[in-house]
Design a protein around this motif. Structure first.
Motif, mmCIF file in Angstrom:
data_model
loop_
_atom_site.group_PDB
_atom_site.id
_atom_site.type_symbol
_atom_site.label_atom_id
_atom_site.label_comp_id
_atom_site.label_asym_id
_atom_site.label_seq_id
_atom_site.Cartn_x
_atom_site.Cartn_y
_atom_site.Cartn_z
ATOM 1 N N GLY B 45 1.734 -6.125 -1.691
ATOM 2 C CA GLY B 45 2.853 -5.207 -1.842
ATOM 3 C C GLY B 45 3.640 -5.014 -0.567
ATOM 4 O O GLY B 45 3.321 -5.579 0.481
ATOM 5 N N GLU B 47 4.246 -2.305 1.359
ATOM 6 C CA GLU B 47 4.029 -1.183 2.284
ATOM 7 C C GLU B 47 3.450 -1.664 3.614
ATOM 8 O O GLU B 47 2.660 -2.589 3.651
ATOM 9 C CB GLU B 47 3.081 -0.165 1.644
ATOM 10 N N VAL B 277 -0.695 -3.682 -7.258
ATOM 11 C CA VAL B 277 0.728 -3.745 -6.940
ATOM 12 C C VAL B 277 1.515 -2.875 -7.922
ATOM 13 O O VAL B 277 2.399 -2.102 -7.527
ATOM 14 C CB VAL B 277 1.208 -5.215 -6.974
ATOM 15 N N ALA B 278 1.146 -2.970 -9.187
ATOM 16 C CA ALA B 278 1.865 -2.182 -10.195
ATOM 17 C C ALA B 278 1.691 -0.681 -9.939
ATOM 18 O O ALA B 278 2.641 0.101 -10.009
ATOM 19 C CB ALA B 278 1.356 -2.547 -11.592
ATOM 20 N N ARG B 280 1.060 0.836 -7.097
ATOM 21 C CA ARG B 280 1.797 1.268 -5.901
ATOM 22 C C ARG B 280 3.285 1.344 -6.212
ATOM 23 O O ARG B 280 3.979 2.229 -5.707
ATOM 24 C CB ARG B 280 1.538 0.320 -4.725
ATOM 25 N N ASP B 281 3.762 0.421 -7.023
ATOM 26 C CA ASP B 281 5.159 0.488 -7.459
ATOM 27 C C ASP B 281 5.408 1.808 -8.183
ATOM 28 O O ASP B 281 6.341 2.537 -7.869
ATOM 29 C CB ASP B 281 5.479 -0.670 -8.419
ATOM 30 N N GLU B 282 4.534 2.098 -9.144
ATOM 31 C CA GLU B 282 4.684 3.336 -9.912
ATOM 32 C C GLU B 282 4.722 4.555 -9.008
ATOM 33 O O GLU B 282 5.450 5.508 -9.256
ATOM 34 C CB GLU B 282 3.489 3.519 -10.862
ATOM 35 N N HIS B 285 5.450 3.617 -3.632
ATOM 36 C CA HIS B 285 5.062 3.139 -2.306
ATOM 37 C C HIS B 285 4.907 4.275 -1.302
ATOM 38 O O HIS B 285 5.741 4.474 -0.412
ATOM 39 C CB HIS B 285 6.085 2.111 -1.795
ATOM 40 N N LEU B 289 8.270 1.299 2.948
ATOM 41 C CA LEU B 289 8.509 -0.131 2.788
ATOM 42 C C LEU B 289 8.690 -0.757 4.159
ATOM 43 O O LEU B 289 9.250 -0.141 5.064
ATOM 44 C CB LEU B 289 9.783 -0.374 1.974
#
Lengths: 979, 979
Positions: B45, B47, B277-278, B280-282, B285, B289
């Motif tokens: 991801g 971050e 990853v999903a 953390r997206d939700e 983050h 970034l």
């Protein structure tokens, strides 16, 4: 700001500088740093060991999805082991707090009794929770046993709760906000894991899979033990523990499972420990051996003096538990008084004071010297053979001519009189004081670095002064001196005392209130002063708590804290339970007795009051926030939903869920009520709700509130007041001396609850034996008795019938023999209870056949109190007893009156025939009914020879007597009664 | 002395100061720090993340009971993740070495290509082993993919091997002697655990239990993935990995198991990664970034000049792999030459030099300016419609009148002539150089913190000078300047270059030998100088190694090390394998070619020679000590015992143990020998020993020595020399181009080995497809072909029969279709090999039906080389081909000669009848035999109309032709042959 990672680094560095190794956390999940082999294995055996390490500690049960501000499924421990006890571990520990910037002089740092035990590890130790302004930040333990083995040398275990410490230091109200590193929060680093692992532990872990894991791990541990490999075996024991904890957090562990698993783990851990010790022995202890400290040598005796002086003897300890400090004070007074009586030193009265850290004996006017003294040594009686007399004289180093004669116990004996010089005070006192110390014993004793001594907590110093002189006491590794220790936070924590007469003043000047009565008064008045004028302390109601606080501090500094008024919406029981039990805070009430949003805590010594107040307020706020969180959530949960959660709580593996159990209780209570004609709508509704609050979050957290919360939640949900009360009363009595159900529906539910528990557990795990009562069956039985006895309206109810009905409802078959045993157990408990209440044993035994209806037993015993003075009753009772003695056991009551001949027997026949046996279990009615027999019975026994030669006559007479005997049938066990 | 715990603390503190978080090791067993979620999940991801932690890494396979001085089942990694790549991670890393007291200027610190991949994690990265005086102390990786996902941004992963580093720093020869803390050794702290856990992993772990665990863990991981919980799922993937490793160390994992488990773990790890990853997206983050670095802006263009000057263009990289440095050098030369050709700048020849850290292009006499220039723009052909011409003119911004006419490809076109001014050198060069950089590609490319570029290793700087001027190149985030970097250990690691003409001199003065040829010579002569007079370097024999070393250093500093003569008792193969493969040391030989107890290593730059020598000697000593330990142990093990160990090595789950396999090989070789009449006592004995050395410790460690050690151990055990040789030869060829068995027993064993492997694996896991060949079946088939072709004596052996015999021995049924496929595979590989050897495809195809006897194919092809020029052969071959074309496929060879009428057919009949078809698969004999047919055949085809109307006649003529056709049967696939 000190970040969490800096704090860990600083603590590690501090302890490394103290000679500790640094090792890594265990690479399998552990519930605490104690389980890491660097503790569990290394505390065993004779090798030295000092270590510091971080241990992320996994407690599946504490999973809260990261929502609760103070509860985490994984929290961070910093663990320190000092083996052997370095003698000053508390001081080293306080140094570590300074190392992370905690000013221990400004804060209120306290060592509060907390004894640690891990049944699953066969491990225990004594020590404290360390409180920082009311917040538990550290567990401090002298490790006494591990794996069932006694530890020698003893290790000091110091376990820091890092998140708590950091929340306090950083003034955070949620763990997620801890600054973990510069600019990065704890929540950012661990938040997602906290949520997801909570999901796993609470919701998603597969129960069947974890059960399988548990079995595989246990089998592997056993195999490795058999292979003689303690290290890998230990890792499998740890894996067992984790699998068990997962099952537990998933609600899949019954009480019986728990006991069985603990037993298995304890056995495995014990085997591991023994193997480890054996291996280290074989290897010749690679790290060497701890050398025991040498015994102390006493200081030189002072030059003899002439005038009487005061004796001061101070035994300095680490913080004693309040109850032990109190008991030890009495012990020291007694022991010293007796010890002095064994000398010939004159002295004034012995006074002893106690604080958590010291016992101080004060004896004014102790003479400088014992008087000289003639000691008489008794020889043979006068008139004994000459040889014996000669032998005696020779033995005493004198000639027969030197012998005198004296009277001993009224007889004349030969004797020798020896002139003995009196000893100087210091020398005479020394062995007496030493014996006081070596004789100290507590309810639970421990060892530390002193190979000779054993006590509730370590004894660290002795101060012994007679006037200006040090009394040369030496005991264990301690020798007395003139130095005492003041508060640890004092500018000079140790001072030299010039003379015994200035000792108490020195303590007082340092702020130490040695006398518990003084401290008690200071606490009470200080607390009152703090809360005045709005509030008051319920001194009588809080007596036990105040007494405890008295022994928690040496220099009481009461201070007032407040909490947000909004928390007053919580039930009083919640608020006060937290204050008293968890925090030792005194609740403050208004004139009408209602709680005010404030509390008094009593700090030790001259702290920074603002700082300490703020700290304590934060702690209480966190605890109330927790409680409020649960309370709100519970109140928003419909009662049926809460009750539904009972299906997920296992009662025991064989007896189903708590939902099954509450259904059984409901059915049983209803049927008992029907059989007694006591059915009601209240009971019906309450039975449907009973135990629902076990499904609430607050009761899950604070189980002592079961019932109390049921009533609260039921009322909130709009249930009628009597229904709510009955659901509450169903839980009563919670312990001996607790309130009993006042209402009939409450009483019936309470009985049904306990009948169900006893029947089910008796059939599955058995009745308690010895002092152990893991499933609280004994308490349930005592509850049954107490409730029944309290309700005459229930006297028609047989607890034995109740047990049978409960047994019939169990999901497992309950053999008749099991019910017999349970009944026997019930009877014995009742007998014991009545005896302890002061009822004469003979009457109790006479009435006990009615144990199944304890209130009937009560009635009979009350009647006996009077009737044993009633000649009619006594006469009939005696006749019944006599009849039972005379009659062969199988004699039945029928007889042929036509065979009778003697007037006396005919009279008795007539009288007996006239008795109407409708008196039930009522001795007063019985006495009235049998009164006409008194005279004929006397005559019969005077005039008639029962064992006539003629068989028919004898049979008739025996039958007549048996009829008399049977008049008392079903009333008492007559032979037991002493008339 | 710096203790191990101090080193860990200092490294942690160093990286913390670089902004790294400190977290704890994983609380479940992991094989490496990479598996800790602080790496595996956090590198995914967008971050940012910087972390440092210690990770005790468990490698069950490395268990050695704590006896091996360098091998531990649990070693300590210190893991650092820098995300994103900070741009200077190598320099930061070198700083960390300084932090633990390593003087990187005095030592030889090298970054040696090492690409990391974890198939089980779907993860890979490019980077290096870091060598400290020859000792691998760190793995340094730019992480490119994890869980099958591309990583963006890329993370830098630095993994320190702590025990190795400490052994080097403390000069210890056994890990147990590392000073872990003051006065306490590593062995004292961890020795017992090392022994016991080794016992568990090697001997005592329950295989069935661990298999069960593996399945439970995998199922739980899958369930958690389905539940959307990557964190707990990841822990179960780790547990899978550990259970698998335990099974592996217990020898319970077959090749097939391994592949299947890796596939499962890769799938699970991939699912975990995608889920993470999903999530953390939700969550948007939480850590923010990473911002991509902005593109570079080019420096200002310099003022135009007039005289030609030298162009220097340096592309500065982190250490390139030798093969890539070499290839890139060619690429840059080509690309720059082409690029310059696209300009009109005059220049001298382009030369390019390469070192591990830089590519330097040098172009003398680059003109200051392009000449001005007329550019012709072609329009429509003369004669095109006027509209088209007008349109062209308009498009060019001129009128039709401005158009000229010119010839293009021989045709007259309208055109426009544009005057273009030549550009100044710097401006013209800039885009050319930029394109060279952006066009760089390696066999395996990676990304770093530059969003635009991709290459073998990061490009970190550009130096571009034309004369005194900076060429204003900008590409990706890099803009060129006049600064270059010298050796990292130089007093001034970066310097400003005044002009292009002084660049090479600046490098040379700094000790950097830019030209690889120069470095090669320096290494060779330097090494020779070092070893002279006793020794010599086998420059030709070590050419590949020397070539590699040339690209491992910029400033070659050959230095001589010695090792104890006693190690010379180890087989040469062992000594040189370690030197070349593991250490890149040049072996030193005496005049007679025997090894001397010394080696040459080539350090980079002006190191402290004594220090570096000592370090390298210690490394070699440790490696030889390891080898000697195993060698001694092996030589003390009777051969039958070693062979017995094969029962514990699984070949594949379905094909039994290696003992089963070697028994099959023995049986097959024996029966093949019998069928060929080649049985011998040598073969009989060798068959009983074959593969026994797989049970030796040395071969377990260094599998490339299989066979070599068998010969050595067999001789040592007193086996006859030819037996020992045959056992060795059984392993040949080990790869393409390797030696082949010279003896018949060796060849038979080699064939039997490969036939068994092919038959068994074809039946169970299938034949290899595409480029993947996990079980080396393709290699085995190539071996079969090579061995058969090398031994004419074996030409009678059909590999197809051999496959059938091998199939019959397998513990699983082998379907005929499987043998068909294997045969087809064999045929295709032979066809491919022969084609690659330059044999004409038509002849290969013609001869390939004999694939089962490859040496027959060889013979046929050799004969064809001559016979295709022989008119007789060609005539008969053409006739056979013609006959096959004419004849319906089912025409059989019989015919009634009485029906024949024509003289030509009668003549042919006669000639055919005279041919004796006893020529076997021998085209020369065939040609001799059929020579009499040549003339009659010509006549027949000239005169006879085969397809006569009369059916009987036609049938006879067809039969006659079929008879001719069949003379070639079993020889070639005639239609394939081009005549």
């Amino acid at each position: 700001m000190l970040t969490m990672q800096d704090a860990l680094a600083r603590l590690t560095a501090y302890w490394t500088a103290q000679g500790c190794l640094t090792v890594q956390p265990m690479n399998t999940e552990v519930g605490a740093g104690t389980l890491n082999p660097a503790t569990f294995l290394r505390v065993l055996g004779p090798e030295p060991w000092r270590v510091v390490y971080v241990e992320p500690s996994v407690r599946p049960d504490d999973s809260r999805y990261g929502e609760n501000p103070n509860r985490l499924q994984t929290h961070t421990q910093l663990q320190v082991i000092l083996k052997p006890d370095p003698g000053n571990p508390q001081e080293l520990y306080l140094g570590s707090l300074e190392a992370i910037g905690i000013d221990v002089k400004a804060h209120d740092v306290r060592f509060v009794e907390d004894n640690w035990a891990s049944p699953a590890l066969g491990a225990w130790g004594l020590g404290w929770e360390v409180w920082l302004d009311g917040l538990e930040i550290t567990q401090f333990t002298y490790f006494q046993q591990a794996g069932g083995l006694n530890l020698d040398p003893v290790s000091v275990e110091i376990t820091y709760g890092i998140e708590r410490i950091l929340m306090a230091l950083q003034d955070k109200t949620h763990f997620k906000n801890i600054e973990y590193a510069d600019g990065i929060s704890y929540g950012e680093v661990f938040g997602q894991s906290e949520y997801e692992m909570s999901r796993y532990y609470l919701d998603d872990a597969d129960v069947a899979a974890n059960r399988q894991l548990l079995e595989i791990y246990a089998a592997e541990a056993q195999r490795l033990i058999d292979a003689g490999l303690p290290v890998p075996a230990h890792t499998y024991v740890l894996k067992c523990s984790q699998a068990f904890n997962v099952l537990d957090s998933r609600g899949a562990v019954s009480t019986a499972d728990r006991a069985a698993e603990f037993a298995r783990m304890r056995r495995l851990a014990g085997d591991v420990a023994r193997l480890w010790v054996a291996r280290r022995d074989e290897q010749g202890h690679p790290l060497g051996l701890v050398e025991a400290l040498p015994p102390a040598t006493a200081p030189a005796a002072p030059v003899a003096k002439s005038s009487p002086r005061t004796l001061i003897f101070e035994i300095g300890t680490e913080e004693l538990p309040p109850s032990e400090a109190r008991a030890t004070r009495d012990h020291v007074r007694r022991a010293l008084t007796e010890g002095l009586a064994g000398t010939r030193l004159e002295h004034d009265e012995v006074r002893v004071f106690a604080t958590p850290r010291r016992l101080v004996a004060l004896v004014p006017s102790v003479a400088a010297q014992e008087p000289d003294h003639v000691r008489q040594v008794r020889g043979p009686k006068v008139g004994a053979p000459a040889k014996a007399v000669e032998g005696f004289a020779r033995g005493q180093g004198v000639t027969v001519d030197d012998l005198a004669v004296g009277e001993f116990n009224g007889a004349q004996h030969h004797m020798v009189e020896k002139q003995e010089a009196g000893g100087p005070a210091a020398e005479v006192l020394a062995p007496v004081l030493a014996k006081v110390v070596s004789g100290l014993r507590a309810a639970k004793n421990m060892r530390w670095n002193d190979p000779q001594l054993s006590f509730s907590r370590p004894i660290r110093w002795l101060t012994a002064l007679w006037g200006d002189d040090v009394v040369p006491v030496a005991v264990g590794t301690l020798s007395a001196g003139r130095q005492t220790r003041l508060l640890r936070t004092a500018a000079e924590p140790t001072v030299q005392i010039a003379s015994a007469e200035t000792f108490m003043e020195t303590l007082a000047l340092a702020g130490i209130v040695a006398d518990p009565e003084d401290r008690h008064d200071l606490i009470v008045t200080g607390a009152q002063d703090e809360v005045y004028p709005e509030g008051r302390i319920d001194v009588a109601g809080e007596a036990a708590l105040i007494d405890q606080i008295t022994y928690l501090v040496e220099a009481p500094t009461p201070l007032l804290g407040t909490f947000d008024e909004s928390y007053l919406s919580l039930p009083d029981a919640v608020l006060t339970t937290v204050m008293r039990k968890h925090q030792r805070y005194l609740p403050v009430r208004s004139a009408d007795g209602s709680l005010l949003p404030m509390f008094v805590t009593v700090a030790n010594g001259p702290v920074d009051v603002e700082l300490v107040r703020t700290g304590n307020e934060a702690v209480l706020r966190a605890r109330y926030e927790d409680a409020a969180f649960f309370y709100r959530a519970d109140r928003n949960t419909p009662l049926p939903d809460m009750r539904e959660r009972l299906t997920r709580l296992t009662f025991t593996d064989k007896l189903g869920s708590m939902a099954d159990r509450s259904a059984r209780i409901a059915a049983l209570a209803t049927s008992l009520a029907e059989s007694l004609g006591l059915s009601s709508a209240t009971l019906g509704r309450a039975a449907r709700l009973v135990k629902f609050d076990l499904g609430s979050q607050l009761v899950t957290e604070m189980t002592s509130l079961a019932g109390v919360m049921a009533r609260d939640y039921a009322l909130h949900a709009g249930e009628p007041r009597d229904v709510a009360q009955a659901v509450y009363e169903a839980e009563l009595p919670r312990n001996t001396g607790d309130d009993l159900p006042a209402s009939i529906p409450g009483a019936l539910l309470s009985l049904a609850d306990r009948l169900d528990l006893v029947a089910g557990l008796a059939a599955t795990v058995g009745l308690p034996t010895g002092s152990s009562d893991p499933f609280a069956v004994r308490r349930a039985v005592l509850g049954l008795l107490a409730v029944h006895r309290a309700h005459p309206a229930l006297s028609g109810l047989s607890l034995l019938d109740g047990l049978r009905a409960a047994a019939a409802q169990q999901p497992v078959p309950v053999a008749p023999a099991v019910i017999d045993s349970a009944a026997e157990f019930l009877a014995r408990r009742l007998e014991q209870a009545l005896t302890e209440e002061g009822r004469p044993v003979d009457r109790v035994r006479a009435a006990i056949p009615h144990y199944a209806r304890p209130s009937v037993v009560d009635t009979l015993l009350s009647q006996l109190d009077t009737l044993v003075g009633n000649p009619d009753f006594v006469a009939v009772a005696a006749a019944i007893q006599r009849a039972r003695r005379i009659l062969p056991p199988d004699t039945s009551a029928g007889y042929d009156p036509a065979v009778l001949t003697e007037p006396a027997e005919l009279a008795l026949h007539e009288a007996v025939t006239g008795v109407k046996a409708d008196y039930g279990p009522d001795l007063v009615a019985f006495t009235a009914a049998v009164e006409p027999l008194v005279e004929p019975l006397t005559r019969f026994f005077d005039e008639v020879f029962v064992m006539a030669e003629e068989p028919a006559l004898r049979a008739a007479r025996l039958g007549l007597l048996a009829t008399v005997r049977d008049l008392g049938a079903g009333l008492l066990d007559w032979p037991e009664l002493r008339l």
